[in-house]
Motif scaffolding. Structure first.
Motif, PDB file in Angstrom:
ATOM      1  N   GLY A 191       0.805  -1.203   0.000  1.00  0.00           N
ATOM      2  CA  GLY A 191       0.000   0.000   0.000  1.00  0.00           C
ATOM      3  C   GLY A 191       0.842   1.259   0.000  1.00  0.00           C
ATOM      4  N   THR A 192       0.216   2.359   0.427  1.00  0.00           N
ATOM      5  CA  THR A 192       0.895   3.652   0.489  1.00  0.00           C
ATOM      6  C   THR A 192       1.366   3.909   1.917  1.00  0.00           C
ATOM      7  OG1 THR A 192      -0.484   4.527  -1.290  1.00  0.00           O
ATOM      8  CG2 THR A 192       0.660   6.129   0.098  1.00  0.00           C
ATOM      9  N   ASN A 193       2.624   4.195   2.067  1.00  0.00           N
ATOM     10  CA  ASN A 193       3.222   4.396   3.381  1.00  0.00           C
ATOM     11  C   ASN A 193       4.146   5.598   3.334  1.00  0.00           C
ATOM     12  OD1 ASN A 193       2.511   1.569   4.671  1.00  0.00           O
ATOM     13  ND2 ASN A 193       3.344   1.175   2.632  1.00  0.00           N
ATOM     14  N   GLY A 194       4.493   6.095   4.511  1.00  0.00           N
ATOM     15  CA  GLY A 194       5.464   7.180   4.547  1.00  0.00           C
ATOM     16  C   GLY A 194       5.370   8.002   5.807  1.00  0.00           C
ATOM     17  N   THR A 195       6.079   9.107   5.808  1.00  0.00           N
ATOM     18  CA  THR A 195       6.091  10.032   6.938  1.00  0.00           C
ATOM     19  C   THR A 195       6.106  11.461   6.419  1.00  0.00           C
ATOM     20  OG1 THR A 195       8.515  10.004   7.042  1.00  0.00           O
ATOM     21  CG2 THR A 195       7.344   8.440   8.447  1.00  0.00           C
ATOM     22  N   ALA A 196       5.545  12.337   7.209  1.00  0.00           N
ATOM     23  CA  ALA A 196       5.614  13.775   6.959  1.00  0.00           C
ATOM     24  C   ALA A 196       6.061  14.435   8.252  1.00  0.00           C
ATOM     25  CB  ALA A 196       4.256  14.322   6.520  1.00  0.00           C
ATOM     26  N   ALA A 197       7.049  15.324   8.171  1.00  0.00           N
ATOM     27  CA  ALA A 197       7.610  15.924   9.381  1.00  0.00           C
ATOM     28  C   ALA A 197       7.892  17.397   9.155  1.00  0.00           C
ATOM     29  CB  ALA A 197       8.897  15.207   9.788  1.00  0.00           C
ATOM     30  N   LEU A 198       7.733  18.169  10.227  1.00  0.00           N
ATOM     31  CA  LEU A 198       8.049  19.601  10.224  1.00  0.00           C
ATOM     32  C   LEU A 198       8.803  19.908  11.509  1.00  0.00           C
ATOM     33  CD1 LEU A 198       7.742  22.450   8.998  1.00  0.00           C
ATOM     34  CD2 LEU A 198       5.616  22.678  10.305  1.00  0.00           C
ATOM     35  N   ASN A 199       9.944  20.607  11.393  1.00  0.00           N
ATOM     36  CA  ASN A 199      10.775  20.961  12.537  1.00  0.00           C
ATOM     37  C   ASN A 199      10.997  22.463  12.566  1.00  0.00           C
ATOM     38  OD1 ASN A 199      11.493  18.139  13.330  1.00  0.00           O
ATOM     39  ND2 ASN A 199      12.433  18.155  11.301  1.00  0.00           N
ATOM     40  N   LEU A 200      10.820  23.058  13.744  1.00  0.00           N
ATOM     41  CA  LEU A 200      11.030  24.487  13.947  1.00  0.00           C
ATOM     42  C   LEU A 200      12.114  24.678  14.982  1.00  0.00           C
ATOM     43  CD1 LEU A 200       7.280  25.619  14.197  1.00  0.00           C
ATOM     44  CD2 LEU A 200       8.703  25.467  12.138  1.00  0.00           C
ATOM     45  N   GLY A 201      13.113  25.525  14.665  1.00  0.00           N
ATOM     46  CA  GLY A 201      14.207  25.782  15.580  1.00  0.00           C
ATOM     47  C   GLY A 201      14.271  27.242  15.974  1.00  0.00           C
ATOM     48  N   THR A 202      14.932  27.509  17.071  1.00  0.00           N
ATOM     49  CA  THR A 202      15.050  28.871  17.554  1.00  0.00           C
ATOM     50  C   THR A 202      15.859  29.723  16.583  1.00  0.00           C
ATOM     51  OG1 THR A 202      16.979  28.185  18.848  1.00  0.00           O
ATOM     52  CG2 THR A 202      14.854  28.203  19.972  1.00  0.00           C
ATOM     53  N   ALA A 203      15.523  31.003  16.503  1.00  0.00           N
ATOM     54  CA  ALA A 203      16.259  31.988  15.707  1.00  0.00           C
ATOM     55  C   ALA A 203      16.316  31.604  14.230  1.00  0.00           C
ATOM     56  CB  ALA A 203      17.668  32.201  16.260  1.00  0.00           C
ATOM     57  N   ASP A 204      15.142  31.517  13.602  1.00  0.00           N
ATOM     58  CA  ASP A 204      15.049  31.349  12.152  1.00  0.00           C
ATOM     59  C   ASP A 204      15.642  30.038  11.662  1.00  0.00           C
ATOM     60  OD1 ASP A 204      13.853  33.877  11.865  1.00  0.00           O
ATOM     61  OD2 ASP A 204      15.823  34.844  11.839  1.00  0.00           O
ATOM     62  N   LYS A 205      15.068  28.943  12.108  1.00  0.00           N
ATOM     63  CA  LYS A 205      15.506  27.626  11.655  1.00  0.00           C
ATOM     64  C   LYS A 205      14.273  26.777  11.362  1.00  0.00           C
ATOM     65  CE  LYS A 205      19.716  27.865  14.423  1.00  0.00           C
ATOM     66  NZ  LYS A 205      19.458  29.243  14.866  1.00  0.00           N
ATOM     67  N   TYR A 206      14.205  26.276  10.122  1.00  0.00           N
ATOM     68  CA  TYR A 206      13.041  25.511   9.691  1.00  0.00           C
ATOM     69  C   TYR A 206      13.508  24.348   8.814  1.00  0.00           C
ATOM     70  CZ  TYR A 206      11.324  30.223  10.635  1.00  0.00           C
ATOM     71  OH  TYR A 206      11.083  31.455  11.200  1.00  0.00           O
TER      72      TYR A 206
END
Length: 844
Positions: free
Chosen positions: A253-268
């Motif tokens: 089937g269809t599998n996977g991951t989606a992730a979002l990370n936010l860091g201090t002082a303008d880090k994405y």
């Protein structure tokens, strides 16, 4: 997967462990493995009633005597499984899938019958009541010891959230990463870095390729550290081989991951990874993006003797770096008839690195007036990278262990790096104005490779023969355009200087072949021997630049042979319980083209790097004696090693008196950094690591090393030696079934350089992860370098130059990450990272 701990078992293990640790410290012990024999087991799983294959189930092999973990396999889409390289002995096979009841089988492998087969094992569907009783879940261990290598499971390491490959390697035992992103092992940066076992154009802290701090940690599933590779591996990398294994999905089937990370002082940063398995094809696609900014500061002081004058300079700098990386990956894997498979992958990407630094500069000649100036350096690095590869694999059902594989691939790197330097004299200072400069570096680099490997077990399971051949071709085409600003009042108007501009090419071809032979030598002994040959053909051209061509041309070719050997001895009742291993390998370190090209790259207005076209490869003899002891769930590994290096490559810094004189009064010292072969060095050392659960909710992983490092200093006089120590400690706590906490730290003592030393450094990280929505998602919080102690400090002391440098990047960073598990990767409590762990202890 379930596991049970008892207070009495933990107490007994603790008492035995303390005695074993003392024994390990007194013996020249080292790393060994839990697999590596002539045995194998295979079979297939069928659903009871329907007779349909049961795909993607875990098949765990445990030692019958103490239920310690040996290895694991996963069934294919057709329900088949196979595990090879097993020592002879009695095993408990445990088949696990949350949709079915646990299935157990006991079997014995002997010299007369080294292969066991279990065709058509029936799996009975589990009931909902049974599933609700699973309350304790075993998780993949952070560090797993295997034969000849150490495997680090990055997904279990919470310290990598929001970071890069450089952050991942900072938490790997035996590996050290400095502030420049340079990786070293056991005191040498001569380390080969691969991605999925293939060349990927990765630069170890230098220029000319993709840096480790530009590879997102979210791409990496595991890290393999191979300290003394066999002849099957490329000979490059006297310190060892680091293989970064990227994430892949194989479920239906269809599998996977989606992730979002936010860091201090303008880090994405963010990533999306998807796979779709349908029929005989598995399609995959992914995206990784990163936009981060880091602030930095530094300070340096230099004192030099120029004739009869003593010149002192200082430089105080503050800056900011912005990195924007985007990478897309698309691939397909096809299951072909007759036990064959074919996969194709392509991954284009782009990188933008903006670096700006402001500098306060001073100069004093003898005891005269202090002259002051302001400097500014700006870089706008833009790189396009394309990776592609294809893989073919063929096995034979009627000949277990027989395998033919072939792969090809390449990397294309297109980079443009404009470097602008400006310098202004402070009002009231007697210094002379210095014209600004612009250096435009361009590079088109390619790597192409093709390799074929063949493995054939010998009759009656008495050994294994491996053959292979490879060819690798690297090309580099580039230019260095140099110009001066017309005046201090018009800093953006530049005039090209043909005397300092040049074009260059570099071409390197390496055909190679190898053979290895492995066989048991009785019930307790086994051995492996191999030989690899590599022929290096290097050529290059340099055009333009007054005096540049007199430095020498790039023209080298040499044929070398690289033997390797490993001898194992079992001391325990069961294979792998108590094993001693002795290994030897000859390795080399080829200079990269930036180390050989006489191309001056300015790091700031007062310092630059310059290649040496006469630089030759260095060679090393690597010897290891190791021991591994498994006591229940505890694993103790210890190693003593020796590395003898000839034609040792060292980095040197000196005052460029000509550039200093041409810059005029008040311009300050101009120093150059280059490379040279400085003789023979001998490094000796020892390592020990412990992987031990202290309680149901607390697992400890500790490692330390102490080695005698020898440096060929300045190419004259006696070599310099010093003791260097490193230590790493990681604590993983499971405070609640869905809440994990990790506290880790590492430290390294001062180490030698060719002309001085690099001072001690260390840092501590903390991270926690909360699983959400029945393990469909996870929320992670990480703080790196909590005490803000990580910095880079160096000292140089020669007859003509004394220098101290301090650099401090923004290392204390907070990251908040959210991950969502898509399709079959989600749900099913305990499935996040659920997998066999090293050291055993799964019960029966």
């Amino acid at each position: 997967m379930k596991t049970f701990f008892t207070a009495s078992a933990l107490s007994l293990a603790g008492r035995v462990l303390r005695g074993a640790a003392l024994v390990s410290l007194l013996l020249p012990l080292g790393a060994a493995a839990q697999t590596g024999g002539p045995g194998s087991v295979s079979g297939s799983l069928l659903e009871d009633g329907s007779g349909k294959p049961v795909p993607f189930s875990d098949v765990v092999l445990l030692r019958s005597a103490d239920s310690t973990f040996v290895t694991a396999a996963q069934t294919t889409e057709q329900g088949a499984f196979r595990a090879a390289g097993l020592p002879l002995g009695t095993y408990l096979m445990r088949v696990q899938d949350l949709n079915y009841k646990v299935l157990r089988r006991r079997f014995t492998l002997t010299e007369a019958a080294p292969a066991a087969q279990f065709p058509g094992l029936k799996m009975i569907a589990a009931t909902a009541t049974k599933l609700s009783e699973v309350v304790v879940t075993a998780q993949k261990a952070t560090v797993v010891e295997e034969l000849g290598k150490r495997v680090i499971n990055v997904e279990k390491d919470l310290g990598s959230v929001g970071g890069t490959a450089a952050n991942v390697l900072q938490n790997v035992p035996s590996v050290s990463v400095d502030v420049n992103g340079t990786v070293s092992m056991r005191g040498t940066s001569n380390v080969t870095i691969l991605i999925d076992g293939k060349p990927a154009g990765v630069s170890n802290g230098g220029t000319g390729g993709q840096r480790l701090d530009q590879i997102p940690a979210s791409r990496i599933a595991q890290v393999e550290v191979i300290t003394n590779p066999s002849a099957k591996y490329d000979a490059a990398g006297g310190g060892g081989v680091i293989n970064l294994i990227t994430k892949k999905e194989t479920k239906n089937g269809t599998n996977g991951t989606a992730a979002l990370n936010l860091g201090t002082a303008d880090k994405y940063s963010g990533n999306l990874n998807l796979s779709r398995k349908q029929g005989k094809a598995t399609w995959s696609a992914g995206y990784n993006g990163r936009d981060v900014s880091y602030r930095s500061k530094g300070h340096s002081e230099q004192t030099a003797l120029l004739g009869t004058e003593t010149v002192r300079t200082t430089q105080v700098a503050t800056g900011i770096e912005t990195h924007r990386n985007h990478n897309v990956r698309v691939g397909v894997e096809l299951a072909l008839p007759k036990d064959q498979s074919l996969s194709l992958n392509v991954a284009p990407g782009s990188e933008v690195n903006l670096e700006g630094e402001s500098q306060d500069l001073t100069q004093q000649t003898n005891n005269g007036a202090v002259q002051r100036a302001r400097g500014r350096q700006d870089l706008d690095v833009r790189v396009n990278i394309l990776n592609f590869d294809g893989n073919y694999r063929r096995t034979w059902a009627e000949h277990k262990g027989r395998e033919l594989s072939a792969n090809f691939g390449g990397v294309v790197i297109d980079a443009n790096v404009p470097v602008v330097q400006r310098q202004y004299v402070e009002a009231g200072s007697s210094g002379a104005p210095q014209p600004g400069t612009r250096q435009l570096l361009s590079l088109l680099g390619t790597v192409q490779f093709a390799q074929v490997d063949y493995t054939r077990p010998l009759a009656t399971g008495k050994g294994r023969l491996e053959l292979g051949a490879k060819i690798e071709h690297q090309t580099n085409r580039g230019a260095n355009k140099f110009g001066y600003a017309t005046s201090e009042s018009r800093p953006d108007d530049f005039v090209d200087d043909p005397n300092r501009s040049l074009d260059y090419t570099s071409d390197q071809l390496i055909p190679a072949a190898y053979v290895t032979y492995q066989r048991p030598l009785g019930a307790k002994w086994s051995a492996q021997a191999g030989l690899r040959s590599e022929y290096t053909i290097l050529s290059g051209t340099i055009q333009g630049g007054v005096g540049i061509q007199q430095r020498g041309s790039l023209a080298q070719d040499y044929l070398n042979f690289f033997p390797s050997a490993t001898l194992n001895r079992e001391f325990g009742k069961e294979p792998g319980q108590n094993r001693l291993q002795l290994s030897y390998a000859r390795r080399l370190n080829r200079p990269n083209f930036m180390q050989q090209l006489p191309l001056a790259i300015y790091q700031d207005p007062r310092s630059y790097r310059l290649g040496n076209p006469r630089l030759r490869a260095e060679f090393s003899h690597n010897i290891e004696l190791g021991h591994q002891l498994n006591l229940g769930q505890a694993t103790i590994t210890s190693t003593v090693f020796a590395r003898i290096t000839t034609n040792s490559i060292q980095r040197l810094r000196f005052v460029d008196t000509t550039a200093t004189r041409l810059a005029g009064p008040g311009a300050g010292l101009v120093t150059a950094e280059t490379y040279d072969n400085l003789g023979t060095t001998t490094n000796l050392g020892a390592e020990i690591s412990l992987n031990q659960p202290l309680a149901k909710w607390w697992r400890l992983n500790a490692s330390t090393s102490l080695y005698r490092a020898q440096i060929a200093g300045n190419g004259i006089g006696n070599n310099r030696t010093a003791l260097v120590g490193t230590a790493r400690l990681a604590n993983n706590f499971t405070l609640r079934p869905t809440l994990d906490v990790q506290l880790s730290g590492n430290v390294r003592s001062a180490s030698l350089t060719a002309q001085g030393r690099q001072l001690a450094w260390g840092q501590m990280d903390i991270a926690l992860r909360q699983r959400l929505f029945s393990d469909r998602a996870a929320l992670t919080l990480r703080v790196s370098d909590v005490l803000n102690t990580s910095s880079y400090r160096t000292e140089i002391e020669t007859d003509a130059l004394t220098s101290t440098r301090y650099a401090k990047d923004e290392t204390r960073v907070g990251w908040l990450g959210f991950t969502w598990y898509i399709g079959a990767s989600k749900a099913k409590p305990g499935r996040i990272e659920a997998a066999p762990q090293g050291g055993g202890g799964f019960g029966g």
